[in-house]
Design a protein around this motif. Structure first.
Motif, PDB file in Angstrom:
ATOM      1  N   LEU A 125      28.205  12.001  -5.470  1.00  0.00           N
ATOM      2  CA  LEU A 125      29.602  11.836  -5.881  1.00  0.00           C
ATOM      3  C   LEU A 125      30.489  11.465  -4.707  1.00  0.00           C
ATOM      4  CD1 LEU A 125      29.920  14.817  -8.376  1.00  0.00           C
ATOM      5  CD2 LEU A 125      29.660  12.391  -8.916  1.00  0.00           C
ATOM      6  N   ASP A 126      30.157  11.970  -3.516  1.00  0.00           N
ATOM      7  CA  ASP A 126      30.942  11.612  -2.342  1.00  0.00           C
ATOM      8  C   ASP A 126      30.815  10.119  -2.036  1.00  0.00           C
ATOM      9  OD1 ASP A 126      32.567  12.361   0.011  1.00  0.00           O
ATOM     10  OD2 ASP A 126      30.745  11.827   1.121  1.00  0.00           O
ATOM     11  N   LYS A 127      29.607   9.574  -2.232  1.00  0.00           N
ATOM     12  CA  LYS A 127      29.438   8.135  -2.021  1.00  0.00           C
ATOM     13  C   LYS A 127      30.240   7.321  -3.032  1.00  0.00           C
ATOM     14  CE  LYS A 127      24.786   8.456  -0.061  1.00  0.00           C
ATOM     15  NZ  LYS A 127      23.354   8.110  -0.254  1.00  0.00           N
ATOM     16  N   LEU A 128      30.441   7.866  -4.232  1.00  0.00           N
ATOM     17  CA  LEU A 128      31.196   7.159  -5.270  1.00  0.00           C
ATOM     18  C   LEU A 128      32.702   7.336  -5.134  1.00  0.00           C
ATOM     19  CD1 LEU A 128      28.947   7.993  -8.361  1.00  0.00           C
ATOM     20  CD2 LEU A 128      29.060   5.852  -7.088  1.00  0.00           C
ATOM     21  N   GLY A 129      33.144   8.099  -4.138  1.00  0.00           N
ATOM     22  CA  GLY A 129      34.569   8.232  -3.889  1.00  0.00           C
ATOM     23  C   GLY A 129      35.242   9.400  -4.552  1.00  0.00           C
ATOM     24  N   TRP A 130      34.509  10.339  -5.105  1.00  0.00           N
ATOM     25  CA  TRP A 130      35.114  11.502  -5.709  1.00  0.00           C
ATOM     26  C   TRP A 130      35.517  12.503  -4.628  1.00  0.00           C
ATOM     27  CZ3 TRP A 130      35.848  12.588 -10.991  1.00  0.00           C
ATOM     28  CH2 TRP A 130      35.376  11.598 -11.854  1.00  0.00           C
ATOM     29  N   GLY A 131      36.506  13.310  -4.946  1.00  0.00           N
ATOM     30  CA  GLY A 131      36.903  14.382  -4.040  1.00  0.00           C
ATOM     31  C   GLY A 131      36.053  15.601  -4.280  1.00  0.00           C
ATOM     32  N   CYS A 132      35.289  16.064  -3.279  1.00  0.00           N
ATOM     33  CA  CYS A 132      34.357  17.176  -3.425  1.00  0.00           C
ATOM     34  C   CYS A 132      34.676  18.254  -2.411  1.00  0.00           C
ATOM     35  CB  CYS A 132      32.913  16.714  -3.254  1.00  0.00           C
ATOM     36  SG  CYS A 132      32.403  15.435  -4.414  1.00  0.00           S
ATOM     37  N   ILE A 133      34.631  19.483  -2.863  1.00  0.00           N
ATOM     38  CA  ILE A 133      34.771  20.652  -1.983  1.00  0.00           C
ATOM     39  C   ILE A 133      33.519  21.503  -2.190  1.00  0.00           C
ATOM     40  CG2 ILE A 133      36.200  22.632  -1.372  1.00  0.00           C
ATOM     41  CD1 ILE A 133      38.546  21.261  -2.714  1.00  0.00           C
ATOM     42  N   TRP A 134      32.790  21.757  -1.111  1.00  0.00           N
ATOM     43  CA  TRP A 134      31.466  22.402  -1.236  1.00  0.00           C
ATOM     44  C   TRP A 134      31.064  23.014   0.097  1.00  0.00           C
ATOM     45  CZ3 TRP A 134      27.834  24.926  -3.323  1.00  0.00           C
ATOM     46  CH2 TRP A 134      26.495  24.844  -2.949  1.00  0.00           C
ATOM     47  N   GLY A 135      30.603  24.279   0.046  1.00  0.00           N
ATOM     48  CA  GLY A 135      30.093  24.940   1.228  1.00  0.00           C
ATOM     49  C   GLY A 135      31.168  25.454   2.169  1.00  0.00           C
ATOM     50  N   VAL A 136      32.378  25.645   1.686  1.00  0.00           N
ATOM     51  CA  VAL A 136      33.495  26.158   2.484  1.00  0.00           C
ATOM     52  C   VAL A 136      34.032  27.396   1.794  1.00  0.00           C
ATOM     53  CG1 VAL A 136      34.052  23.885   3.419  1.00  0.00           C
ATOM     54  CG2 VAL A 136      35.114  24.638   1.283  1.00  0.00           C
ATOM     55  N   ASN A 153      36.025  18.131   1.373  1.00  0.00           N
ATOM     56  CA  ASN A 153      35.693  19.144   2.382  1.00  0.00           C
ATOM     57  C   ASN A 153      34.268  19.615   2.064  1.00  0.00           C
ATOM     58  OD1 ASN A 153      35.667  20.983   4.421  1.00  0.00           O
ATOM     59  ND2 ASN A 153      37.328  22.263   3.633  1.00  0.00           N
ATOM     60  N   ILE A 154      33.290  19.050   2.748  1.00  0.00           N
ATOM     61  CA  ILE A 154      31.879  19.248   2.386  1.00  0.00           C
ATOM     62  C   ILE A 154      31.115  19.819   3.581  1.00  0.00           C
ATOM     63  CG2 ILE A 154      29.759  18.133   1.620  1.00  0.00           C
ATOM     64  CD1 ILE A 154      31.483  15.969   0.343  1.00  0.00           C
ATOM     65  N   VAL A 155      30.378  20.900   3.324  1.00  0.00           N
ATOM     66  CA  VAL A 155      29.407  21.449   4.277  1.00  0.00           C
ATOM     67  C   VAL A 155      28.127  21.718   3.468  1.00  0.00           C
ATOM     68  CG1 VAL A 155      28.813  23.317   5.845  1.00  0.00           C
ATOM     69  CG2 VAL A 155      31.174  22.506   5.715  1.00  0.00           C
ATOM     70  N   TYR A 156      27.107  20.899   3.703  1.00  0.00           N
ATOM     71  CA  TYR A 156      25.864  21.045   2.931  1.00  0.00           C
ATOM     72  C   TYR A 156      25.173  22.351   3.291  1.00  0.00           C
ATOM     73  CZ  TYR A 156      26.611  16.169   1.756  1.00  0.00           C
ATOM     74  OH  TYR A 156      27.147  15.012   1.296  1.00  0.00           O
ATOM     75  N   GLN A 157      24.713  23.070   2.259  1.00  0.00           N
ATOM     76  CA  GLN A 157      24.201  24.437   2.461  1.00  0.00           C
ATOM     77  C   GLN A 157      22.689  24.554   2.331  1.00  0.00           C
ATOM     78  OE1 GLN A 157      26.730  27.793   0.988  1.00  0.00           O
ATOM     79  NE2 GLN A 157      27.341  26.251  -0.527  1.00  0.00           N
ATOM     80  N   GLY A 158      22.049  23.669   1.627  1.00  0.00           N
ATOM     81  CA  GLY A 158      20.620  23.813   1.381  1.00  0.00           C
ATOM     82  C   GLY A 158      19.773  23.613   2.627  1.00  0.00           C
ATOM     83  N   PRO A 159      18.494  24.037   2.576  1.00  0.00           N
ATOM     84  CA  PRO A 159      17.592  23.920   3.727  1.00  0.00           C
ATOM     85  C   PRO A 159      16.889  22.570   3.829  1.00  0.00           C
ATOM     86  CG  PRO A 159      16.485  25.125   1.998  1.00  0.00           C
ATOM     87  CD  PRO A 159      17.857  24.817   1.471  1.00  0.00           C
ATOM     88  N   ASN A 160      17.315  21.570   3.051  1.00  0.00           N
ATOM     89  CA  ASN A 160      16.587  20.307   3.032  1.00  0.00           C
ATOM     90  C   ASN A 160      16.942  19.378   4.186  1.00  0.00           C
ATOM     91  OD1 ASN A 160      15.349  21.195   0.763  1.00  0.00           O
ATOM     92  ND2 ASN A 160      16.055  19.572  -0.585  1.00  0.00           N
ATOM     93  N   ALA A 161      17.902  19.756   5.020  1.00  0.00           N
ATOM     94  CA  ALA A 161      18.249  18.996   6.232  1.00  0.00           C
ATOM     95  C   ALA A 161      18.576  17.531   5.920  1.00  0.00           C
ATOM     96  CB  ALA A 161      17.113  19.076   7.248  1.00  0.00           C
TER      97      ALA A 161
END
Length: 418
Positions: A125-136, A153-161
Protein backbone atom coordinates in the motif's frame (compact mmCIF):
# COMPACT_ATOMS: atom_id res chain seq x y z
CA UNK A 1 -55.46 -30.25 -4.71
CA UNK A 2 -55.58 -27.09 -6.81
CA UNK A 3 -55.71 -23.49 -5.70
CA UNK A 4 -59.19 -22.53 -4.44
CA UNK A 5 -61.24 -19.98 -6.34
CA UNK A 6 -61.17 -16.38 -5.06
CA UNK A 7 -64.70 -16.54 -3.72
CA UNK A 8 -63.83 -19.70 -1.76
CA UNK A 9 -60.73 -18.00 -0.26
CA UNK A 10 -62.84 -15.02 0.79
CA UNK A 11 -65.39 -17.30 2.49
CA UNK A 12 -62.54 -19.13 4.29
CA UNK A 13 -61.15 -15.82 5.58
CA UNK A 14 -64.57 -14.81 6.94
CA UNK A 15 -65.21 -18.16 8.61
CA UNK A 16 -61.67 -18.60 10.03
CA UNK A 17 -60.18 -15.27 11.13
CA UNK A 18 -56.37 -15.22 11.76
CA UNK A 19 -55.40 -15.50 15.49
CA UNK A 20 -53.56 -12.46 16.79
CA UNK A 21 -50.97 -14.31 18.92
CA UNK A 22 -50.07 -17.29 16.77
CA UNK A 23 -47.86 -17.50 13.72
CA UNK A 24 -47.90 -20.64 11.61
CA UNK A 25 -45.16 -21.78 9.32
CA UNK A 26 -43.53 -24.83 7.89
CA UNK A 27 -42.78 -26.38 4.57
CA UNK A 28 -44.85 -24.58 1.99
CA UNK A 29 -45.56 -21.54 4.19
CA UNK A 30 -45.17 -18.22 2.43
CA UNK A 31 -42.47 -15.96 3.88
CA UNK A 32 -43.52 -12.60 5.26
CA UNK A 33 -47.21 -13.43 5.86
CA UNK A 34 -49.30 -15.17 8.47
CA UNK A 35 -50.92 -18.52 7.79
CA UNK A 36 -53.99 -20.12 9.20
CA UNK A 37 -54.21 -23.90 9.66
CA UNK A 38 -57.66 -24.18 8.11
CA UNK A 39 -57.54 -21.32 5.63
CA UNK A 40 -54.16 -22.18 4.09
CA UNK A 41 -54.62 -25.94 4.11
CA UNK A 42 -54.22 -26.01 0.37
CA UNK A 43 -50.54 -25.09 0.69
CA UNK A 44 -49.73 -28.58 1.99
CA UNK A 45 -52.34 -30.57 0.07
CA UNK A 46 -54.86 -30.41 2.87
CA UNK A 47 -52.39 -31.15 5.71
CA UNK A 48 -52.36 -28.85 8.73
CA UNK A 49 -49.15 -26.82 9.14
CA UNK A 50 -47.02 -27.03 12.29
CA UNK A 51 -47.37 -23.92 14.50
CA UNK A 52 -44.16 -21.99 15.14
CA UNK A 53 -43.92 -19.56 18.09
CA UNK A 54 -43.19 -15.96 17.24
CA UNK A 55 -39.40 -15.37 17.74
CA UNK A 56 -38.32 -13.03 20.51
CA UNK A 57 -37.01 -9.69 19.36
CA UNK A 58 -33.25 -9.39 19.87
CA UNK A 59 -31.56 -6.14 20.80
CA UNK A 60 -29.28 -4.98 17.98
CA UNK A 61 -25.52 -5.38 18.66
CA UNK A 62 -23.94 -2.07 19.52
CA UNK A 63 -20.45 -1.50 18.12
CA UNK A 64 -17.71 -0.77 20.63
CA UNK A 65 -16.30 2.70 20.10
CA UNK A 66 -12.52 2.95 20.53
CA UNK A 67 -11.18 6.35 19.52
CA UNK A 68 -13.74 6.46 16.76
CA UNK A 69 -13.38 2.83 15.61
CA UNK A 70 -16.28 0.56 14.79
CA UNK A 71 -14.84 -2.41 16.68
CA UNK A 72 -15.84 -6.07 16.68
CA UNK A 73 -15.73 -7.01 20.40
CA UNK A 74 -14.98 -10.70 19.67
CA UNK A 75 -12.65 -10.83 16.67
CA UNK A 76 -11.42 -7.27 16.23
CA UNK A 77 -9.31 -8.09 13.17
CA UNK A 78 -10.41 -5.22 10.91
CA UNK A 79 -12.17 -2.03 11.87
CA UNK A 80 -13.04 1.26 10.19
CA UNK A 81 -13.29 4.80 11.47
CA UNK A 82 -13.61 8.35 10.21
CA UNK A 83 -10.61 10.65 9.84
CA UNK A 84 -10.25 14.37 9.65
CA UNK A 85 -8.01 16.28 7.30
CA UNK A 86 -4.98 15.66 9.55
CA UNK A 87 -5.61 11.92 9.69
CA UNK A 88 -7.08 12.06 13.20
CA UNK A 89 -10.63 11.71 14.37
CA UNK A 90 -11.15 14.81 16.51
CA UNK A 91 -11.81 17.25 13.67
CA UNK A 92 -14.36 17.37 10.93
CA UNK A 93 -14.71 14.03 9.27
CA UNK A 94 -13.49 14.19 5.72
CA UNK A 95 -12.94 10.51 4.96
CA UNK A 96 -12.46 7.00 6.31
CA UNK A 97 -9.61 4.73 7.37
CA UNK A 98 -9.05 1.03 7.92
CA UNK A 99 -7.27 -0.52 10.93
CA UNK A 100 -6.02 -4.10 10.40
CA UNK A 101 -5.10 -6.20 13.43
CA UNK A 102 -5.66 -5.87 17.17
CA UNK A 103 -5.02 -2.70 19.08
CA UNK A 104 -3.72 -3.56 22.58
CA UNK A 105 -1.41 -1.12 24.42
CA UNK A 106 1.75 -3.05 23.45
CA UNK A 107 2.89 -5.44 20.73
CA UNK A 108 2.44 -8.54 22.86
CA UNK A 109 -0.92 -9.37 21.38
CA UNK A 110 0.26 -9.95 17.81
CA UNK A 111 2.26 -12.89 16.48
CA UNK A 112 5.13 -12.95 14.03
CA UNK A 113 2.77 -14.68 11.60
CA UNK A 114 0.55 -11.55 11.57
CA UNK A 115 3.45 -9.10 11.69
CA UNK A 116 5.09 -10.37 8.50
CA UNK A 117 1.81 -10.30 6.64
CA UNK A 118 1.04 -6.78 7.81
CA UNK A 119 4.57 -5.84 6.76
CA UNK A 120 3.81 -7.06 3.25
CA UNK A 121 0.42 -5.33 3.20
CA UNK A 122 1.82 -2.02 4.37
CA UNK A 123 4.74 -2.24 1.91
CA UNK A 124 2.36 -2.80 -1.01
CA UNK A 125 0.00 0.00 0.00
CA UNK A 126 2.90 2.35 0.64
CA UNK A 127 4.11 1.80 -2.92
CA UNK A 128 0.60 2.67 -4.16
CA UNK A 129 0.66 5.99 -2.31
CA UNK A 130 -1.61 5.25 0.63
CA UNK A 131 -0.97 6.79 4.02
CA UNK A 132 0.12 4.00 6.41
CA UNK A 133 0.93 4.07 10.11
CA UNK A 134 2.50 0.84 11.39
CA UNK A 135 4.97 -0.25 14.06
CA UNK A 136 4.89 3.03 16.04
CA UNK A 137 3.21 3.93 19.36
CA UNK A 138 -0.53 3.28 19.31
CA UNK A 139 -0.01 1.23 16.14
CA UNK A 140 2.19 -1.65 17.28
CA UNK A 141 -0.47 -4.28 16.76
CA UNK A 142 -2.57 -2.86 13.96
CA UNK A 143 -1.84 -1.02 10.76
CA UNK A 144 -3.66 2.26 10.04
CA UNK A 145 -4.42 2.83 6.36
CA UNK A 146 -6.00 5.97 4.88
CA UNK A 147 -5.68 8.18 1.79
CA UNK A 148 -3.68 11.02 3.42
CA UNK A 149 -0.05 10.55 2.39
CA UNK A 150 1.20 12.91 5.09
CA UNK A 151 0.23 10.33 7.72
CA UNK A 152 2.99 7.94 6.58
CA UNK A 153 4.89 6.55 9.59
CA UNK A 154 6.13 2.98 9.05
CA UNK A 155 8.46 0.78 11.11
CA UNK A 156 8.41 -2.83 9.89
CA UNK A 157 8.11 -5.25 12.81
CA UNK A 158 8.35 -8.77 11.41
CA UNK A 159 11.53 -10.91 11.43
CA UNK A 160 11.63 -11.27 7.64
CA UNK A 161 14.24 -8.49 7.22
CA UNK A 162 12.49 -7.00 4.20
CA UNK A 163 11.82 -10.30 2.41
CA UNK A 164 8.30 -11.12 1.34
CA UNK A 165 6.22 -13.88 2.92
CA UNK A 166 6.15 -15.74 -0.39
CA UNK A 167 9.97 -15.65 -0.60
CA UNK A 168 10.36 -17.06 2.92
CA UNK A 169 7.78 -19.76 2.17
CA UNK A 170 9.75 -20.76 -0.94
CA UNK A 171 12.93 -21.06 1.15
CA UNK A 172 11.12 -23.13 3.77
CA UNK A 173 9.73 -25.53 1.16
CA UNK A 174 13.18 -25.97 -0.39
CA UNK A 175 14.77 -26.52 3.03
CA UNK A 176 12.13 -29.13 3.82
CA UNK A 177 12.84 -30.92 0.54
CA UNK A 178 16.55 -31.00 1.44
CA UNK A 179 15.82 -32.28 4.95
CA UNK A 180 17.33 -29.37 6.92
CA UNK A 181 14.04 -27.78 8.07
CA UNK A 182 11.22 -29.46 10.00
CA UNK A 183 9.00 -26.50 10.91
CA UNK A 184 5.84 -25.15 9.32
CA UNK A 185 5.78 -23.35 5.99
CA UNK A 186 4.38 -20.16 7.53
CA UNK A 187 6.41 -17.47 5.79
CA UNK A 188 8.06 -16.33 9.04
CA UNK A 189 11.88 -16.17 9.10
CA UNK A 190 12.10 -17.56 12.61
CA UNK A 191 14.99 -19.25 14.38
CA UNK A 192 14.48 -22.60 12.64
CA UNK A 193 14.25 -21.00 9.21
CA UNK A 194 17.36 -18.91 9.80
CA UNK A 195 19.31 -21.99 10.94
CA UNK A 196 18.22 -23.88 7.80
CA UNK A 197 19.26 -20.98 5.54
CA UNK A 198 22.68 -20.80 7.23
CA UNK A 199 23.19 -24.55 6.77
CA UNK A 200 22.41 -24.34 3.07
CA UNK A 201 24.63 -21.29 2.66
CA UNK A 202 27.56 -23.09 4.29
CA UNK A 203 27.08 -26.13 2.03
CA UNK A 204 27.06 -23.81 -1.00
CA UNK A 205 30.17 -21.94 0.16
CA UNK A 206 28.34 -18.64 0.79
CA UNK A 207 28.41 -16.26 3.74
CA UNK A 208 26.06 -17.65 6.41
CA UNK A 209 23.97 -14.52 7.04
CA UNK A 210 20.54 -16.26 7.09
CA UNK A 211 19.27 -13.86 4.39
CA UNK A 212 17.67 -15.55 1.36
CA UNK A 213 19.05 -13.22 -1.29
CA UNK A 214 19.36 -13.91 -4.99
CA UNK A 215 22.71 -15.75 -4.65
CA UNK A 216 21.36 -17.88 -1.81
CA UNK A 217 18.21 -18.82 -3.72
CA UNK A 218 20.26 -19.73 -6.80
CA UNK A 219 22.53 -21.93 -4.64
CA UNK A 220 19.52 -23.60 -2.98
CA UNK A 221 18.01 -24.40 -6.37
CA UNK A 222 21.35 -25.89 -7.44
CA UNK A 223 21.41 -28.10 -4.32
CA UNK A 224 17.88 -29.29 -5.07
CA UNK A 225 18.88 -30.25 -8.60
CA UNK A 226 22.11 -31.91 -7.39
CA UNK A 227 20.45 -34.17 -4.80
CA UNK A 228 17.69 -35.17 -7.26
CA UNK A 229 14.95 -35.34 -4.63
CA UNK A 230 17.03 -36.98 -1.88
CA UNK A 231 17.52 -35.17 1.41
CA UNK A 232 20.90 -34.14 2.74
CA UNK A 233 20.65 -36.52 5.76
CA UNK A 234 19.83 -39.41 3.40
CA UNK A 235 22.84 -38.73 1.17
CA UNK A 236 25.07 -38.31 4.23
CA UNK A 237 23.93 -41.69 5.57
CA UNK A 238 24.69 -43.37 2.23
CA UNK A 239 28.12 -41.73 2.15
CA UNK A 240 28.87 -43.09 5.62
CA UNK A 241 27.71 -46.59 4.65
CA UNK A 242 29.73 -46.64 1.43
CA UNK A 243 32.79 -45.43 3.33
CA UNK A 244 32.50 -48.42 5.66
CA UNK A 245 32.20 -50.70 2.64
CA UNK A 246 35.30 -49.16 1.05
CA UNK A 247 33.58 -47.43 -1.91
CA UNK A 248 33.67 -43.79 -0.78
CA UNK A 249 36.61 -41.71 0.40
CA UNK A 250 35.18 -38.15 0.34
CA UNK A 251 33.61 -35.87 2.94
CA UNK A 252 30.25 -36.60 4.59
CA UNK A 253 28.60 -33.42 3.29
CA UNK A 254 25.23 -34.87 2.25
CA UNK A 255 25.61 -33.70 -1.36
CA UNK A 256 25.37 -36.08 -4.31
CA UNK A 257 28.55 -34.87 -5.95
CA UNK A 258 30.87 -36.64 -8.37
CA UNK A 259 32.59 -38.86 -5.79
CA UNK A 260 29.28 -39.87 -4.25
CA UNK A 261 27.76 -40.75 -7.64
CA UNK A 262 30.86 -42.76 -8.61
CA UNK A 263 30.78 -44.67 -5.31
CA UNK A 264 27.08 -45.48 -5.68
CA UNK A 265 27.54 -46.65 -9.27
CA UNK A 266 30.51 -48.86 -8.34
CA UNK A 267 28.51 -50.48 -5.54
CA UNK A 268 25.51 -50.97 -7.83
CA UNK A 269 27.65 -52.68 -10.47
CA UNK A 270 29.17 -55.02 -7.88
CA UNK A 271 25.69 -55.96 -6.64
CA UNK A 272 24.18 -56.48 -10.07
CA UNK A 273 22.01 -53.33 -10.01
CA UNK A 274 21.51 -50.70 -12.70
CA UNK A 275 24.34 -48.14 -12.18
CA UNK A 276 22.22 -44.95 -12.11
CA UNK A 277 24.02 -43.25 -9.20
CA UNK A 278 20.75 -42.80 -7.26
CA UNK A 279 20.39 -44.25 -3.75
CA UNK A 280 16.94 -45.70 -4.34
CA UNK A 281 15.17 -48.36 -2.33
CA UNK A 282 16.89 -51.35 -4.00
CA UNK A 283 20.29 -49.74 -3.53
CA UNK A 284 19.60 -48.94 0.12
CA UNK A 285 18.45 -52.53 0.74
CA UNK A 286 21.62 -53.86 -0.90
CA UNK A 287 23.77 -51.54 1.22
CA UNK A 288 21.96 -52.70 4.38
CA UNK A 289 22.59 -56.34 3.43
CA UNK A 290 26.27 -55.65 2.72
CA UNK A 291 26.68 -53.94 6.10
CA UNK A 292 25.02 -56.91 7.82
CA UNK A 293 27.50 -59.25 6.14
CA UNK A 294 30.34 -56.96 7.16
CA UNK A 295 29.21 -56.83 10.78
CA UNK A 296 28.68 -60.59 11.00
CA UNK A 297 31.09 -61.92 13.66
CA UNK A 298 33.85 -64.30 12.51
CA UNK A 299 33.55 -67.91 13.71
CA UNK A 300 35.46 -68.58 16.87
CA UNK A 301 38.33 -71.07 16.61
CA UNK A 302 38.03 -74.23 18.62
CA UNK A 303 39.88 -73.85 21.89
CA UNK A 304 43.15 -75.82 22.08
CA UNK A 305 43.09 -78.21 25.02
CA UNK A 306 45.86 -77.61 27.49
CA UNK A 307 48.76 -80.06 27.29
CA UNK A 308 48.60 -82.99 29.63
CA UNK A 309 51.49 -82.81 32.03
CA UNK A 310 52.48 -86.12 33.54
CA UNK A 311 53.10 -85.80 37.22
CA UNK A 312 56.68 -86.19 38.32
CA UNK A 313 57.30 -89.53 40.00
CA UNK A 314 57.95 -89.12 43.67
CA UNK A 315 61.61 -89.34 44.53
CA UNK A 316 61.26 -90.36 48.15
CA UNK A 317 59.12 -93.48 47.54
CA UNK A 318 61.06 -96.79 47.51
CA UNK A 319 60.71 -98.85 44.31
CA UNK A 320 58.29 -101.79 44.28
CA UNK A 321 60.29 -105.02 43.56
CA UNK A 322 59.32 -107.26 40.62
CA UNK A 323 59.13 -111.00 40.78
CA UNK A 324 59.77 -113.80 38.22
CA UNK A 325 58.96 -117.27 39.48
CA UNK A 326 58.19 -120.54 37.76
CA UNK A 327 57.07 -123.97 38.84
CA UNK A 328 60.68 -125.03 39.41
CA UNK A 329 64.19 -123.77 38.83
CA UNK A 330 64.14 -124.88 35.18
CA UNK A 331 60.93 -122.93 34.56
CA UNK A 332 62.30 -119.88 36.40
CA UNK A 333 65.48 -119.93 34.27
CA UNK A 334 63.33 -120.11 31.09
CA UNK A 335 61.22 -117.06 32.22
CA UNK A 336 64.36 -115.02 32.93
CA UNK A 337 65.79 -115.92 29.50
CA UNK A 338 62.60 -114.83 27.70
CA UNK A 339 62.77 -111.41 29.44
CA UNK A 340 66.35 -110.77 28.32
CA UNK A 341 67.15 -108.31 25.44
CA UNK A 342 66.93 -109.72 21.92
CA UNK A 343 70.67 -109.55 21.24
CA UNK A 344 71.41 -111.60 24.37
CA UNK A 345 68.77 -114.28 23.60
CA UNK A 346 70.80 -115.38 20.57
CA UNK A 347 73.45 -117.03 22.84
CA UNK A 348 72.43 -119.67 25.46
CA UNK A 349 74.57 -121.04 28.29
CA UNK A 350 73.31 -124.54 29.36
CA UNK A 351 74.37 -125.22 32.99
CA UNK A 352 73.66 -128.10 35.38
CA UNK A 353 73.01 -125.86 38.41
CA UNK A 354 72.87 -122.23 39.52
CA UNK A 355 76.52 -122.13 40.43
CA UNK A 356 77.62 -122.92 36.88
CA UNK A 357 74.88 -120.64 35.55
CA UNK A 358 76.03 -117.64 37.59
CA UNK A 359 79.57 -118.20 36.41
CA UNK A 360 78.41 -118.22 32.80
CA UNK A 361 76.09 -115.24 33.26
CA UNK A 362 79.03 -113.13 34.39
CA UNK A 363 80.08 -112.93 30.73
CA UNK A 364 77.01 -110.79 30.10
CA UNK A 365 76.47 -111.74 26.47
CA UNK A 366 73.84 -114.50 26.75
CA UNK A 367 71.13 -116.15 28.81
CA UNK A 368 71.32 -119.22 31.11
CA UNK A 369 69.10 -122.32 30.92
CA UNK A 370 69.36 -125.27 33.35
CA UNK A 371 69.75 -129.02 32.74
CA UNK A 372 69.60 -132.00 35.14
CA UNK A 373 72.96 -132.86 36.67
CA UNK A 374 73.95 -136.43 35.67
CA UNK A 375 70.57 -137.18 34.05
CA UNK A 376 69.84 -138.38 30.53
CA UNK A 377 66.65 -136.37 29.82
CA UNK A 378 66.68 -132.60 29.33
CA UNK A 379 63.82 -130.83 31.19
CA UNK A 380 60.81 -130.05 28.95
CA UNK A 381 60.69 -126.34 29.93
CA UNK A 382 64.34 -126.01 28.87
CA UNK A 383 63.65 -127.68 25.52
CA UNK A 384 60.62 -125.43 24.95
CA UNK A 385 62.71 -122.33 25.73
CA UNK A 386 65.41 -123.44 23.27
CA UNK A 387 62.77 -123.77 20.54
CA UNK A 388 61.25 -120.33 21.32
CA UNK A 389 64.48 -118.33 21.60
CA UNK A 390 66.34 -117.20 18.44
CA UNK A 391 69.42 -119.17 19.42
CA UNK A 392 72.42 -119.00 17.11
CA UNK A 393 75.06 -120.22 19.60
CA UNK A 394 74.85 -122.90 22.37
CA UNK A 395 77.49 -123.20 25.15
CA UNK A 396 77.41 -126.20 27.53
CA UNK A 397 78.89 -125.30 30.91
CA UNK A 398 80.64 -128.23 32.59
CA UNK A 399 81.78 -131.68 31.49
CA UNK A 400 79.82 -134.79 30.66
CA UNK A 401 79.63 -135.61 34.35
CA UNK A 402 77.52 -132.51 34.89
CA UNK A 403 75.57 -132.66 31.63
CA UNK A 404 75.71 -136.04 29.92
CA UNK A 405 75.77 -136.37 26.15
CA UNK A 406 72.10 -137.36 25.83
CA UNK A 407 70.97 -133.99 27.27
CA UNK A 408 73.46 -132.17 25.07
CA UNK A 409 72.06 -133.86 21.93
CA UNK A 410 68.47 -133.10 23.02
CA UNK A 411 69.41 -129.44 23.40
CA UNK A 412 70.89 -129.37 19.88
CA UNK A 413 67.84 -131.12 18.49
CA UNK A 414 65.51 -128.58 20.12
CA UNK A 415 67.41 -125.71 18.46
CA UNK A 416 67.57 -127.33 15.02
CA UNK A 417 63.97 -128.61 14.90
CA UNK A 418 62.09 -125.30 15.26
Amino acid sequence: MGTPAPWRLARLRRRHPLPATTRYGGVGALPGRRHHPARDRHLRGGRRLRPVPRPRRLRPLRPRHRHGHLWDPKNGKVSTHYVDAAGGWSGTHVGGAIDAGFDPPSGAGISDYEKVRLDDLVADLDKLGWGCIWGVPQHYDHAHIDYIRANRNIVYQGPNAGFRVAEIEAVQRAAKALGVYTGDVDGVRGIGTQAAIKTLQQLAGLTADALPGAATMAAINSLLALNAGFTIPDIRARQSDLRRLGYYKGALDGLRGGQTVAAIEAFQRDRGLAPDGLPGRKTVDAITLALAELDKPAPRPEPTPPPVVSPEPPTNVPPVPGRLGGADRYDTAALVARQAPAERRQKVYLAADWADGLAAASAGDGVVLLARRGGTVLPGTTQAALRDLPVTELVIVGGTAAIPEPQARQAVDAITTK
